[in-house]
Scaffold this motif. Structure first.
Motif, PDB file in Angstrom:
ATOM      1  N   TRP A   6      -6.364   4.827   0.636  1.00  0.00           N
ATOM      2  CA  TRP A   6      -7.357   4.525   1.582  1.00  0.00           C
ATOM      3  C   TRP A   6      -7.091   3.356   2.547  1.00  0.00           C
ATOM      4  O   TRP A   6      -7.131   3.337   3.591  1.00  0.00           O
ATOM      5  CB  TRP A   6      -8.580   4.421   1.043  1.00  0.00           C
ATOM      6  CG  TRP A   6      -9.176   5.788   0.662  1.00  0.00           C
ATOM      7  CD1 TRP A   6      -8.939   6.958   1.040  1.00  0.00           C
ATOM      8  CD2 TRP A   6     -10.379   6.053  -0.231  1.00  0.00           C
ATOM      9  NE1 TRP A   6      -9.676   7.905   0.563  1.00  0.00           N
ATOM     10  CE2 TRP A   6     -10.575   7.274  -0.545  1.00  0.00           C
ATOM     11  CE3 TRP A   6     -11.147   5.028  -1.041  1.00  0.00           C
ATOM     12  CZ2 TRP A   6     -11.537   7.858  -1.239  1.00  0.00           C
ATOM     13  CZ3 TRP A   6     -12.193   5.263  -1.680  1.00  0.00           C
ATOM     14  CH2 TRP A   6     -12.441   6.903  -2.003  1.00  0.00           C
ATOM     15  N   MET A   7      -6.467   2.357   1.620  1.00  0.00           N
ATOM     16  CA  MET A   7      -6.202   0.988   2.333  1.00  0.00           C
ATOM     17  C   MET A   7      -5.185   0.956   3.217  1.00  0.00           C
ATOM     18  O   MET A   7      -5.237   0.390   4.377  1.00  0.00           O
ATOM     19  CB  MET A   7      -6.135   0.052   1.413  1.00  0.00           C
ATOM     20  CG  MET A   7      -7.484  -0.489   0.547  1.00  0.00           C
ATOM     21  SD  MET A   7      -7.148  -1.682  -0.733  1.00  0.00           S
ATOM     22  CE  MET A   7      -7.188  -3.162   0.499  1.00  0.00           C
TER      23      MET A   7
ATOM     24  N   GLN B 159      -7.610   4.103  -3.973  1.00  0.00           N
ATOM     25  CA  GLN B 159      -7.987   2.758  -3.210  1.00  0.00           C
ATOM     26  C   GLN B 159      -6.673   2.290  -2.260  1.00  0.00           C
ATOM     27  O   GLN B 159      -6.896   2.344  -0.942  1.00  0.00           O
ATOM     28  CB  GLN B 159      -8.549   1.843  -3.855  1.00  0.00           C
ATOM     29  CG  GLN B 159      -8.838   0.503  -2.874  1.00  0.00           C
ATOM     30  CD  GLN B 159      -9.585  -0.488  -4.012  1.00  0.00           C
ATOM     31  OE1 GLN B 159      -9.279  -0.657  -5.028  1.00  0.00           O
ATOM     32  NE2 GLN B 159     -10.496  -1.182  -3.359  1.00  0.00           N
ATOM     33  N   ARG B 160      -5.797   2.361  -2.762  1.00  0.00           N
ATOM     34  CA  ARG B 160      -4.406   2.123  -2.096  1.00  0.00           C
ATOM     35  C   ARG B 160      -4.115   3.065  -1.103  1.00  0.00           C
ATOM     36  O   ARG B 160      -3.504   2.538   0.049  1.00  0.00           O
ATOM     37  CB  ARG B 160      -2.989   1.817  -3.093  1.00  0.00           C
ATOM     38  CG  ARG B 160      -3.125   0.604  -3.759  1.00  0.00           C
ATOM     39  CD  ARG B 160      -1.906   0.203  -4.667  1.00  0.00           C
ATOM     40  NE  ARG B 160      -1.834  -0.672  -5.155  1.00  0.00           N
ATOM     41  CZ  ARG B 160      -1.248  -1.755  -4.916  1.00  0.00           C
ATOM     42  NH1 ARG B 160      -0.178  -1.631  -3.880  1.00  0.00           N
ATOM     43  NH2 ARG B 160      -1.182  -2.907  -5.681  1.00  0.00           N
TER      44      ARG B 160
ATOM     45  N   PHE C  59      -8.552   5.480  -9.597  1.00  0.00           N
ATOM     46  CA  PHE C  59      -9.244   5.035  -8.486  1.00  0.00           C
ATOM     47  C   PHE C  59      -8.277   3.869  -7.850  1.00  0.00           C
ATOM     48  O   PHE C  59      -8.448   3.815  -6.488  1.00  0.00           O
ATOM     49  CB  PHE C  59     -10.329   4.087  -8.951  1.00  0.00           C
ATOM     50  CG  PHE C  59     -11.244   3.365  -8.088  1.00  0.00           C
ATOM     51  CD1 PHE C  59     -12.213   4.072  -7.210  1.00  0.00           C
ATOM     52  CD2 PHE C  59     -11.090   2.137  -7.723  1.00  0.00           C
ATOM     53  CE1 PHE C  59     -12.756   3.553  -6.241  1.00  0.00           C
ATOM     54  CE2 PHE C  59     -11.832   1.443  -6.658  1.00  0.00           C
ATOM     55  CZ  PHE C  59     -12.910   2.156  -5.978  1.00  0.00           C
TER      56      PHE C  59
ATOM     57  N   TYR D 121       0.882  -1.250   0.055  1.00  0.00           N
ATOM     58  CA  TYR D 121       0.023   0.025  -0.097  1.00  0.00           C
ATOM     59  C   TYR D 121       0.621   1.161   0.044  1.00  0.00           C
ATOM     60  O   TYR D 121       1.974   1.152   0.519  1.00  0.00           O
ATOM     61  CB  TYR D 121      -0.923   0.055   1.224  1.00  0.00           C
ATOM     62  CG  TYR D 121      -1.802  -1.126   1.198  1.00  0.00           C
ATOM     63  CD1 TYR D 121      -2.830  -1.414   0.450  1.00  0.00           C
ATOM     64  CD2 TYR D 121      -1.793  -2.071   2.552  1.00  0.00           C
ATOM     65  CE1 TYR D 121      -3.631  -2.491   0.322  1.00  0.00           C
ATOM     66  CE2 TYR D 121      -2.785  -3.250   2.330  1.00  0.00           C
ATOM     67  CZ  TYR D 121      -3.589  -3.459   1.357  1.00  0.00           C
ATOM     68  OH  TYR D 121      -4.380  -4.467   1.638  1.00  0.00           O
TER      69      TYR D 121
END
Length: 149
Positions: A140-141, A137-138, A133, A40
């Motif tokens: 946020w993760m 997403q990475r 996206f 991440y």
């Protein structure tokens, strides 16, 4: 018609290659610079990662649009576009499927080319959306992963 198909295929292949090489190198850079051992992107600079990714993807699109504009200038010399700026304007409007219609290709054998550019634009903008996206997403993760730890 064969000439049109060949030109369109070359332009689409070139723009896909530009996008592919550009996004591959950008993702490698992000992984090297910001990637953690868990895969991440770290919290450090998450907003910067997303912002720079958007700018890099926009730059790739501008290069692709410029390639289509150059092709219009070569294929329709002097008749349709008086400058690169005018060809680039037409290309942006076509690539983004905005389609103002204030400039259209009148030469019958090349009219379909603008439609094929629009299809290319849809494909590449979709690719950009998916990649952006994934980067978000990475980020946020990484935040979620760190909260749980």
């Amino acid at each position: 018609m064969l000439e049109l198909a060949l030109v369109a295929a070359l332009l689409v292949a070139a723009t896909v290659a530009i996008h592919g090489v550009g996004t591959t190198y950008w993702l490698r850079f992000l992984a090297h610079r910001y990637g953690g051992h868990d895969g991440y992107y770290g919290l450090r600079g998450a907003l910067g990662v997303v912002t720079w990714t958007a700018l890099v993807l926009l730059a790739l699109h501008l290069i692709e649009i410029a390639l289509w504009a150059w092709a219009y200038l070569v294929l329709l010399p002097g008749d349709k576009f008086s400058s690169f700026e005018e060809a680039a304007y037409f290309s942006v409007v076509t690539f983004t499927t905005l389609g103002y219609g204030d400039i259209t290709l009148s030469e019958h054998r090349w009219r379909l080319l603008s439609g094929l550019e629009a299809l290319d634009g849809i494909l590449l903008v979709g690719w950009t959306t998916a990649l952006l996206f994934a980067v978000v997403q990475r980020s946020w993760m990484a935040m979620s992963h760190r909260r749980q730890a």
